[in-house]
Motif scaffolding. Structure first.
Motif, short mmCIF file in Angstrom:
data_model
loop_
_atom_site.label_atom_id
_atom_site.label_comp_id
_atom_site.label_asym_id
_atom_site.label_seq_id
_atom_site.Cartn_x
_atom_site.Cartn_y
_atom_site.Cartn_z
N LYS A 1 0.83 -1.20 0.00
CA LYS A 1 0.00 0.00 0.00
C LYS A 1 0.86 1.25 0.00
CE LYS A 1 -3.82 2.18 2.49
NZ LYS A 1 -4.69 2.11 3.68
N LYS A 2 1.95 1.20 0.73
CA LYS A 2 2.84 2.36 0.74
C LYS A 2 3.44 2.58 -0.65
CE LYS A 2 7.21 4.10 2.53
NZ LYS A 2 8.44 3.80 3.26
N LYS A 3 3.85 1.51 -1.31
CA LYS A 3 4.41 1.66 -2.65
C LYS A 3 3.39 2.27 -3.61
CE LYS A 3 7.77 -2.12 -2.35
NZ LYS A 3 8.16 -3.44 -2.91
N GLN A 4 2.15 1.84 -3.44
CA GLN A 4 1.09 2.39 -4.29
C GLN A 4 0.93 3.89 -4.07
OE1 GLN A 4 -2.76 0.74 -3.48
NE2 GLN A 4 -3.72 1.62 -5.31
N ALA B 1 3.77 5.88 -5.58
CA ALA B 1 3.62 6.07 -7.03
C ALA B 1 2.58 7.15 -7.33
CB ALA B 1 3.23 4.75 -7.68
N LEU B 2 1.45 7.11 -6.62
CA LEU B 2 0.44 8.14 -6.82
C LEU B 2 0.97 9.52 -6.47
CD1 LEU B 2 -2.72 6.30 -5.39
CD2 LEU B 2 -2.18 6.75 -7.80
N LEU B 3 1.80 9.59 -5.43
CA LEU B 3 2.36 10.88 -5.04
C LEU B 3 3.29 11.42 -6.13
CD1 LEU B 3 2.90 13.13 -3.00
CD2 LEU B 3 4.68 11.68 -1.97
N ALA B 4 4.04 10.54 -6.73
CA ALA B 4 4.94 10.98 -7.79
C ALA B 4 4.14 11.59 -8.95
CB ALA B 4 5.81 9.82 -8.27
N GLY B 5 3.04 10.92 -9.34
CA GLY B 5 2.21 11.46 -10.42
C GLY B 5 1.55 12.76 -10.02
N ALA B 6 1.08 12.83 -8.75
CA ALA B 6 0.43 14.06 -8.30
C ALA B 6 1.40 15.23 -8.25
CB ALA B 6 -0.18 13.82 -6.92
N GLU B 7 2.62 14.98 -7.86
CA GLU B 7 3.61 16.06 -7.84
C GLU B 7 3.91 16.56 -9.25
OE1 GLU B 7 6.78 14.20 -5.68
OE2 GLU B 7 6.14 15.05 -3.74
N VAL C 1 -1.60 16.24 -3.46
CA VAL C 1 -0.23 15.88 -3.06
C VAL C 1 -0.12 15.75 -1.55
CG1 VAL C 1 2.16 16.71 -2.98
CG2 VAL C 1 0.87 16.83 -5.12
N ASP C 2 -0.71 16.71 -0.85
CA ASP C 2 -0.65 16.67 0.62
C ASP C 2 -1.37 15.44 1.17
OD1 ASP C 2 0.75 19.03 0.53
OD2 ASP C 2 -1.00 20.30 0.94
N GLN C 3 -2.49 15.08 0.59
CA GLN C 3 -3.22 13.89 1.03
C GLN C 3 -2.39 12.63 0.84
OE1 GLN C 3 -6.86 14.15 -1.25
NE2 GLN C 3 -7.94 15.34 0.35
N LEU C 4 -1.74 12.54 -0.31
CA LEU C 4 -0.93 11.35 -0.58
C LEU C 4 0.27 11.27 0.38
CD1 LEU C 4 -1.06 11.33 -4.47
CD2 LEU C 4 -2.08 9.65 -2.91
N LYS C 5 0.86 12.42 0.70
CA LYS C 5 1.96 12.41 1.66
C LYS C 5 1.48 11.93 3.03
CE LYS C 5 4.87 16.03 -0.39
NZ LYS C 5 5.45 17.38 -0.19
N ALA C 6 0.28 12.40 3.42
CA ALA C 6 -0.27 11.93 4.69
C ALA C 6 -0.57 10.44 4.65
CB ALA C 6 -1.53 12.73 5.02
N SER C 7 -1.06 9.97 3.53
CA SER C 7 -1.34 8.53 3.39
C SER C 7 -0.06 7.72 3.52
CB SER C 7 -2.01 8.27 2.04
OG SER C 7 -3.27 8.91 1.96
N ILE C 8 1.02 8.24 2.95
CA ILE C 8 2.31 7.52 3.03
C ILE C 8 2.80 7.46 4.48
CG2 ILE C 8 4.74 7.64 2.39
CD1 ILE C 8 3.82 8.72 -0.34
#
Length: 386
Positions: free
Chosen positions: A118-121, A124-130, A157-164
């Motif tokens: 899940k973290k890897k996912q 990857a989403l964070l990279a695309g969002a950035e 981007v902020d949401q994905l960072k929090a998810s990570i």
């Protein structure tokens, strides 16, 4: 009366007179023999003696105590699962960090792998969002995009960072669960009886333990003394470390020597005693957790005092006394005052002089002024007669 009858009558009278005399001699009260003669005829009373000597006498206090391990822990599972294997032998010495048992880790390992995926996912989403955020900012600077799009991308981007970050916490939790499947020794010590066999389901909430681990080197002894001894103990501790010797229940064999660690902060009003704790190195494992011992505390050493064996001290209606043997080998009772008592040695503060012979055995045979026969005198030294 004929001559024959007269002679017979005289013979009868003479016989009666002789019989009456003999009867009177047997029944007449006899005067008691002279007391000095009777005393002289009494054989000397056999006694054992010791010689009162001056010496340095250690003063001890003794209390009943129990041995406690310096570290005791119940070996339990911190996760729910099947006990796959037990890796210790009952009674084995183990080191801190040794693996003692294993819980089936497959479910916990799967949860860990899922958290990592899940973290890897999300990475990857964070990279695309950035990247989308960077393009939105570029378009907004050229007036081809709006600030609203930029803000939306920034939020994503902020949401994905929090998810990570949440994924990392979940991974740490899952990793901890996996680590808990290997039950390790929290300290050095000896493992006790195994209480759960491999194949059983164990839970973190179980009341019972798999085994118990105790560290007996060093060990502690908790013991009690009368509250009146508190001042003596505190004064002794003020002078330096106070020695404590642990003896077995029969008080015949020393098990180890240690030092007082502390005095409890309250006196038990129910028993009027004070609780103390002493620490022993216990390198030879003579002290065993739960064992009852007699703790003997060296309070002080009285210097150059007159001492006699404790069995020479008698108690009578007028107080304490001792029997002495005079130079004429006669018995004499002497009232005395005593100081401290240690083992089979008692300090005499008044009533005796150095070198006098005191009776240590056979007192019940003695009377004042009576003759005695004595064994070889023994001096008193180090708490024991020699």
């Amino acid at each position: 009366m004929s001559a024959r009858n007269l002679r017979r009558t005289l013979i009868i009278i003479a016989g009666v007179t002789i019989f009456a005399g003999l009867l009177y001699w047997q029944l007449a009260p006899k005067s008691p023999p002279d007391r000095s003669t009777r005393s002289a005829e009494r054989p000397p009373a056999p006694v054992s003696i010791a010689v009162a000597t001056r010496q340095d006498v250690p003063i001890y206090l003794t209390g009943l105590g129990t041995v406690q391990a310096s570290f005791t822990v119940s070996i339990r599972s911190q996760v729910d699962g099947k006990l796959r294997e037990v890796l210790f032998t009952e009674g084995q010495r183990v080191k801190k960090g040794d693996v003692l048992a294993m819980i089936d880790p497959r479910l916990f390992q799967a949860a860990l792998d899922q958290a990592k995926a899940k973290k890897k996912q999300n990475v990857a989403l964070l990279a695309g969002a950035e990247k989308d955020l960077a393009r939105s900012k570029t378009l907004a600077q050229k007036d081809f995009g709006t600030q609203q799009n930029v803000d939306q991308q920034q939020t994503k981007v902020d949401q994905l960072k929090a998810s990570i970050e949440a994924d990392m916490a979940e991974i740490a939790t899952a990793q901890t669960q996996v680590d808990y499947t290997a039950i390790t020794a929290p300290s050095d010590g000896r493992v006790g009886v195994r209480l759960v066999d491999p194949g059983n389901l164990v839970r973190a909430s179980d009341a019972g333990a798999i085994a118990t681990l105790v560290l007996t080197q060093p060990s502690a002894v908790h013991f009690t003394l009368p509250a009146r001894a508190l001042s003596d103990i505190r004064n002794a501790m003020a002078r330096g470390p106070v020695e404590v010797t642990a003896f077995d229940q029969d008080n015949s064999r020393a098990l180890g020597t240690g030092k007082i660690l502390l005095i409890d902060n309250v006196i038990s009003q129910a028993t009027d005693t004070i609780r103390l704790k002493a620490v022993f190195a216990n390198d030879d494992d003579q002290l065993w957790p739960g064992q009852y011992v007699n703790a003997r505390v060296l309070v002080t050493i009285q210097r150059d005092v007159l001492a006699v064996p404790s069995n020479a001290v008698q108690r009578g209606p007028q107080g304490l006394f001792t029997w002495i043997v005079t130079t004429k080998n006669t018995a004499e009772s002497r009232p005395i005052q005593i100081g401290g008592t240690t083992g089979d040695l008692t300090v005499v503060t008044s009533g005796l002089a150095e070198g006098e012979r005191v009776v240590t055995d056979g007192q019940f045979r003695l009377q004042r002024g009576g003759l005695v026969s004595v064994t070889a005198p023994r001096s008193v030294e180090g708490g024991r007669g020699k």
